[in-house]
Scaffold this motif. Structure first.
Motif, PDB file in Angstrom:
ATOM      1  N   THR A   1      -5.762   1.150  -6.505  1.00  0.00           N
ATOM      2  CA  THR A   1      -4.477   1.684  -6.968  1.00  0.00           C
ATOM      3  C   THR A   1      -4.703   2.669  -8.104  1.00  0.00           C
ATOM      4  O   THR A   1      -4.186   3.787  -8.110  1.00  0.00           O
ATOM      5  CB  THR A   1      -3.581   0.530  -7.457  1.00  0.00           C
ATOM      6  OG1 THR A   1      -3.334  -0.343  -6.380  1.00  0.00           O
ATOM      7  CG2 THR A   1      -2.283   1.054  -8.017  1.00  0.00           C
TER       8      THR A   1
ATOM      9  N   GLU B   1      -4.562  11.075   2.749  1.00  0.00           N
ATOM     10  CA  GLU B   1      -3.431  10.317   2.220  1.00  0.00           C
ATOM     11  C   GLU B   1      -3.091   9.136   3.123  1.00  0.00           C
ATOM     12  O   GLU B   1      -2.917   8.011   2.659  1.00  0.00           O
ATOM     13  CB  GLU B   1      -2.202  11.223   2.075  1.00  0.00           C
ATOM     14  CG  GLU B   1      -2.361  12.308   1.015  1.00  0.00           C
ATOM     15  CD  GLU B   1      -2.737  11.750  -0.340  1.00  0.00           C
ATOM     16  OE1 GLU B   1      -2.175  10.700  -0.723  1.00  0.00           O
ATOM     17  OE2 GLU B   1      -3.596  12.359  -0.999  1.00  0.00           O
TER      18      GLU B   1
ATOM     19  N   ALA C   1       0.827  -1.205   0.000  1.00  0.00           N
ATOM     20  CA  ALA C   1       0.000   0.000   0.000  1.00  0.00           C
ATOM     21  C   ALA C   1       0.859   1.251   0.000  1.00  0.00           C
ATOM     22  O   ALA C   1       0.610   2.189  -0.765  1.00  0.00           O
ATOM     23  CB  ALA C   1      -0.923  -0.016   1.219  1.00  0.00           C
ATOM     24  N   VAL C   2       1.897   1.261   0.853  1.00  0.00           N
ATOM     25  CA  VAL C   2       2.774   2.430   0.910  1.00  0.00           C
ATOM     26  C   VAL C   2       3.480   2.617  -0.422  1.00  0.00           C
ATOM     27  O   VAL C   2       3.610   3.733  -0.939  1.00  0.00           O
ATOM     28  CB  VAL C   2       3.805   2.281   2.056  1.00  0.00           C
ATOM     29  CG1 VAL C   2       4.879   3.353   1.940  1.00  0.00           C
ATOM     30  CG2 VAL C   2       3.104   2.365   3.393  1.00  0.00           C
TER      31      VAL C   2
ATOM     32  N   THR D   1      -3.700   4.999   2.562  1.00  0.00           N
ATOM     33  CA  THR D   1      -2.633   4.001   2.697  1.00  0.00           C
ATOM     34  C   THR D   1      -3.043   2.903   3.666  1.00  0.00           C
ATOM     35  O   THR D   1      -2.933   1.720   3.360  1.00  0.00           O
ATOM     36  CB  THR D   1      -1.354   4.678   3.221  1.00  0.00           C
ATOM     37  OG1 THR D   1      -1.156   5.894   2.517  1.00  0.00           O
ATOM     38  CG2 THR D   1      -0.161   3.777   3.031  1.00  0.00           C
TER      39      THR D   1
ATOM     40  N   VAL E   1       0.899   4.147  -2.822  1.00  0.00           N
ATOM     41  CA  VAL E   1       0.624   5.555  -2.542  1.00  0.00           C
ATOM     42  C   VAL E   1       1.860   6.402  -2.865  1.00  0.00           C
ATOM     43  O   VAL E   1       1.751   7.496  -3.428  1.00  0.00           O
ATOM     44  CB  VAL E   1       0.183   5.736  -1.076  1.00  0.00           C
ATOM     45  CG1 VAL E   1       0.060   7.215  -0.745  1.00  0.00           C
ATOM     46  CG2 VAL E   1      -1.152   5.045  -0.845  1.00  0.00           C
TER      47      VAL E   1
END
Lengths: 236, 177
Positions: free
Chosen positions: A224, A159, A120-121, A163, A124
């Motif tokens: 995504t 944000e 995920a990080v 994430t 992002v």
């Protein structure tokens, strides 16, 4: 039923060896599938090539539903790799799990929040990177104050929330599936009645887990592309 | 962030402090490697072939359209040619008929002329024959009348006169023949 992770320290880093193993296995499987499918490419596709082309078309559909192809085309490989990787990862923990001693070795790598949050990080981070790359620093920064300046704190929270939800959603779904599968397996091995009682729910839950695994792979890829579109699209 | 499998459901937990930093790095590394490998060996070529197919299909469609146009043109040409051929055949038949008609006229005219000529000749022949016959008859009549006359006269002539007459007659006949 105690589960321990095989933890090893190496070069000052902490490795969960089961994760390392499963990540490697997943990557190898995805790579082998892709290579097997594209070993003999033909204009008139057959067998596996059809499958991989379908995957690409599917991801293309996801991208096209979130942004225009001119900007989105470059994310096709990323999306296809992501969906295949997560799908295979989700499926790996379904048929069985392997424990060596007290340590759990074979499981879905996506049943570990470290892995899902890493993905995920990474995603992002990529959205920020492409946001700056495609729109410039100024436009990118100004996006935090749109549509209204006082929403800036919310934008910042968004944000981090994105994430966290992106990673934890995948983790939660797969992990829950594995826990219930583990419980049912424990019940199944507890005795004759347990085996009879656990057989049907086991099958049902495995079927459902397959479904959940597919859906989560799709959702992860879809989100995504949504986050990506949010950052790179010109009109807001 | 405590990264652990806090599985109270299973009544068990694994405890370790800190972050699985190794896992994170390993996951990132593997994903990037996988991405690069897939791009190079699988998706790249696959997208290439998909693009190639797209182009191929577009080409084929274009070609098919072109062929279609050509076929249309050819058919049009054939139709025109056929029409022309039919007209020519019509003209030829018309000519032949006219020629036949003319020839018929000619033949009939020639036959008629021939018949006329034959009739004329026959008529002339008949005329000539008739004249001859009349002349012969006249001659016959003259000689007969002379003969009768002489017979009549004979009775009143003397022997000498008679001889003289016979002589004369014989002479006359001899001259006449």
């Amino acid at each position: 039923m105690e589960h321990k992770a095989p933890i090893h320290e190496f070069l000052g880093l902490t490795f969960n060896m089961s994760n390392v193993l499963m990540i490697t296995v997943t990557s190898v499987i995805v790579f082998l599938i892709a290579i097997a499918a594209t070993r003999s490419l033909q204009l008139r596709p057959t067998g596996m090539q059809n499958f991989l082309e379908w995957v690409l078309d599917f991801v293309k559909g996801i991208i096209n539903s979130t942004m225009d192809w001119h900007t989105g085309g470059r994310f096709l490989t990323l999306g296809a790799t992501l969906i295949m990787y997560i799908f295979v990862a989700n499926m790996l923990g379904l048929p069985f799990s392997v424990r060596v001693g007290e340590e759990l070795w074979w499981k879905s790598p996506t049943a570990d929040p470290t892995i899902t949050l890493t993905l995920a990080v990474m995603i992002v981070g990529l959205t920020h990177y492409y946001g700056i790359k495609l729109k410039g620093v100024k436009e990118y920064s100004l996006d935090y104050f749109k549509p209204m300046a006082f929403l800036f704190p919310l934008k910042l929270v968004e944000e981090f929330a994105n994430t966290l939800t992106l990673g934890l959603r995948l983790y939660g779904n797969i992990f829950a599936g594995e826990i219930l599968l583990g419980l049912l397996a424990g019940l199944g091995t507890s005795g004759v009645f347990g085996a009879v009682g656990a057989a049907i729910p086991m099958m049902v839950w495995q079927a459902f887990s397959i479904f959940v695994g597919c859906i989560q792979a799709f959702i992860f890829t879809m989100l995504t592309m949504v986050y990506m579109a949010h950052k790179v699209s010109q009109d807001h | 962030m405590l990264i652990s499998m806090n599985t109270f459901l299973l009544g068990a937990a694994e405890h370790h402090a800190g972050i699985n930093s190794g896992d994170i790095i390993f996951q990132l590394l593997m994903f990037v490697i996988l991405l690069a490998l897939l791009r190079k060996y699988a998706f790249g070529p696959l997208m290439g072939i998909m693009k190639q197919r797209e182009e191929h299909i577009a080409n084929e469609i274009e070609q098919a359209e072109k062929h279609h146009q050509e076929a249309k043109k050819l058919a049009e040409e054939q139709r025109a040619l056929l029409k022309q051929a039919r007209q020519e055949a019509q003209a030829l038949m018309e000519n032949a008929r006219k020629l036949g008609e003319e020839q018929k006229e000619q033949i009939v005219a020639a036959a008629r002329a021939e018949a006329e000529r034959l009739k004329e000749t026959a008529k002339k022949e008949i005329e000539r024959e008739k004249e001859q016959a009349v002349a012969a008859l006249r001659e016959q009549v003259a000689s007969l009348s002379v003969l009768i006359a002489s017979k009549v006269i004979e009775k009143e002539l003397t022997e000498q006169d008679q001889a003289k007459l016979i002589n004369e007659y014989i002479q006359e006949v001899g001259e006449g023949r």
